[in-house]
Design a protein around this motif. Structure first.
Motif, PDB file in Angstrom:
ATOM      1  N   ALA A  94      -6.286 -13.364 -11.047  1.00 32.52           N
ATOM      2  CA  ALA A  94      -6.644 -12.308 -12.183  1.00 32.52           C
ATOM      3  C   ALA A  94      -5.531 -11.695 -12.419  1.00 32.52           C
ATOM      4  N   SER A  95      -4.948 -10.991 -11.356  1.00 30.39           N
ATOM      5  CA  SER A  95      -3.923 -10.076 -11.672  1.00 30.39           C
ATOM      6  C   SER A  95      -2.762 -10.939 -12.357  1.00 30.39           C
ATOM      7  N   ASP A  96      -2.332 -12.105 -12.033  1.00 27.55           N
ATOM      8  CA  ASP A  96      -1.361 -12.726 -12.513  1.00 27.55           C
ATOM      9  C   ASP A  96      -1.372 -13.000 -14.065  1.00 27.55           C
ATOM     10  N   ILE A  97      -2.529 -13.265 -14.362  1.00 28.79           N
ATOM     11  CA  ILE A  97      -2.864 -13.609 -15.839  1.00 28.79           C
ATOM     12  C   ILE A  97      -3.189 -12.567 -16.780  1.00 28.79           C
TER      13      ILE A  97
ATOM     14  N   THR B 148      -9.022  -5.262  -9.994  1.00 29.67           N
ATOM     15  CA  THR B 148     -10.586  -4.795  -9.868  1.00 29.67           C
ATOM     16  C   THR B 148     -11.451  -6.105 -10.609  1.00 29.67           C
ATOM     17  N   ALA B 149     -11.002  -6.491 -11.656  1.00 28.84           N
ATOM     18  CA  ALA B 149     -11.514  -7.584 -12.350  1.00 28.84           C
ATOM     19  C   ALA B 149     -11.684  -8.985 -11.440  1.00 28.84           C
ATOM     20  N   GLY B 150     -10.818  -9.265 -10.877  1.00 29.35           N
ATOM     21  CA  GLY B 150     -10.803 -10.502  -9.914  1.00 29.35           C
ATOM     22  C   GLY B 150     -11.809 -10.060  -8.605  1.00 29.35           C
ATOM     23  N   ALA B 151     -11.905  -8.776  -8.242  1.00 30.95           N
ATOM     24  CA  ALA B 151     -12.551  -8.246  -7.115  1.00 30.95           C
ATOM     25  C   ALA B 151     -14.145  -8.547  -7.565  1.00 30.95           C
ATOM     26  N   THR B 152     -14.319  -7.965  -8.649  1.00 32.22           N
ATOM     27  CA  THR B 152     -15.532  -8.030  -9.596  1.00 32.22           C
ATOM     28  C   THR B 152     -16.245  -9.545  -9.662  1.00 32.22           C
TER      29      THR B 152
END
Length: 422
Positions: free
Chosen positions: A268-271, A276-280
């Motif tokens: 999520a961070s890479d794109i 936080t979006a990835g953890a969510t």
């Protein structure tokens, strides 16, 4: 003797389900939150993502390879005694991880010690419920294993907040304390099987004039076999073609799970999305997983467990195939919802499926043996995905390969059922 359950005394099997729920909450809440520790640990020890995932891979290997041996001892020594041992080992591993000063120590503490402790808790949490339920095995197993989804829903966000506040080392200390309390409660509640408990009418097959029990309608008169005889029985199951198909099928299906759980947050961070979006999204997979385990597990008792398991596995594969094309937070959360529901549906049926295909005798040991598939998948899939990213700078090949593998794995499960039916 009447088998009717008094209104004042609920069937103790549901208390066992609660104990198993706590066990699955602990082991998978911990294991599948590794993704939120990945970046911080990689930075602290100056390791690449691929190398850092080795600790998770070793833990997964020990969790499931250990389950092969642990299953035999749970069958022979009892669930409560072994669960107490697993609690101590798991907590020691977490405490050691929190004070690790080298990467090798992390691999030993988090990978080996914690993984072996998890293997004991895993066998108890997953293989005990089918001894207490038959007609409602899918539903009961779904409720018990919903601890996995609840653990992901709670532990991943909580660990993220803890890491931001006190660092990853102190976070492991806090988690060790929580684990000790929850597993102590589970240990006090767990029992092996209802040999002296009244069983609800219709839960297990009944023989004429006999009392309903989980042993074909009569109290079991089977004596404990020698270790050598038990080993022979287990080997006979392991040599069957249907066992081989299930083993390979699980390896292929769960490549999706391990790659998603370990790499989704950093993907999520890479794109361009926030961490936080990835953890969510990871937490949402957990919440949807819990719902899927209960709801789809209940439906499987009526629709057919193999059919539901294969269908959910196919959805896991197709959704993972689509993941590289999802570039917004909304799309990522949509993936998490679909993937979580599907994984919950097939995850609820792991032990009931094993019992349906291979019987209840030596269930802990057989379930531990087939769970070795998770060891191979968990050891290799996240590592190869990490190496692929280190070389190519993208997770797309990993997501596509895992998605296709899951579809093939679903077909293998259907083939295994057809073999057992002939």
């Amino acid at each position: 003797m009447s088998i009717a359950i008094s209104m004042n005394r609920p069937y103790y099997g549901w208390i066992v389900v609660l104990a198993c729920f706590l066990g699955s909450f602990v082991i998978f809440g911990l294991s599948y939150s590794f993704g939120v520790f990945l970046e911080r640990m990689a930075t602290d020890f100056a390791r690449s993502r691929g190398v850092t995932t080795i600790a998770f891979g070793v833990q997964t290997l020990l969790l499931y390879v250990g389950a092969v041996l642990v299953g035999v001892f749970v069958d022979r020594l009892g669930t409560r005694r072994m669960l107490a041992v697993g609690t101590v080992v798991l907590c020691l591993g977490l405490l050691w991880t929190s004070v690790a000063t080298s990467w090798l120590t992390v691999v030993l503490a988090y990978g080996v010690v914690t993984g072996f402790g998890m293997s004991i808790v895993y066998v108890v949490a997953y293989a005990t419920v089918p001894r207490w339920f038959d007609r409602r095995a899918g539903f009961a197993g779904g409720v018990a294993s919903a601890g996995l989804g609840a653990g992901m829903l709670v532990v991943a966000p909580a660990a993220t907040a803890l890491i931001d506040r006190v660092g990853w080392r102190s976070s492991f200390l806090v988690l060790a304390g929580v684990v000790a309390v929850l597993l102590l409660v589970a240990t006090l509640l767990i029992r092996d099987e209802p040999t002296a408990e009244p069983v609800p009418a219709g839960e297990f097959p009944r023989s004429r004039g006999g009392e309903a029990t989980p042993n074909g309608g009569q109290r079991s008169t089977r004596t404990q076999p020698s270790l050598r005889a038990q080993f022979g029985e287990i080997c006979a199951v392991a040599r069957s073609p249907s066992f081989g198909l299930v083993f390979v099928g699980w390896i292929l299906i769960y490549t999706t799970m391990y790659i998603v759980f370990v790499h989704l947050v950093v993907h999520a961070s890479d794109i361009g999305l926030s961490r936080t979006a990835g953890a969510t999204a990871l937490a949402l997979i957990g919440g949807a997983n819990a719902i899927g385990r209960v709801g789809i597990g209940y439906a499987s008792d009526y629709v057919g467990r193999v059919r539901v398991f294969a269908g959910c596995s196919t959805v896991m594969g197709v959704s993972t195939l689509a993941l590289p094309a999802l570039e917004t937070t909304t799309a990522l959360l949509g993936f998490a919802l679909v993937f979580g529901l599907a994984y919950g549906g097939n995850g609820a049926l792991l032990a009931p499926l094993t019992s349906d295909l291979f019987g209840r005798e030596n269930l802990n040991a057989v379930f531990g043996l087939v769970s070795g598939a998770f060891a191979l998948s968990g050891l290799t899939a996240p590592f190869l995905a990490g190496v692929g990213y280190d070389v190519l700078g993208t997770y797309t090949p990993a997501f596509v390969s895992a998605g296709l593998a899951a579809v093939v794995g679903a077909a293998a499960i259907i083939a295994a059922k057809r073999l057992e039916a002939t």
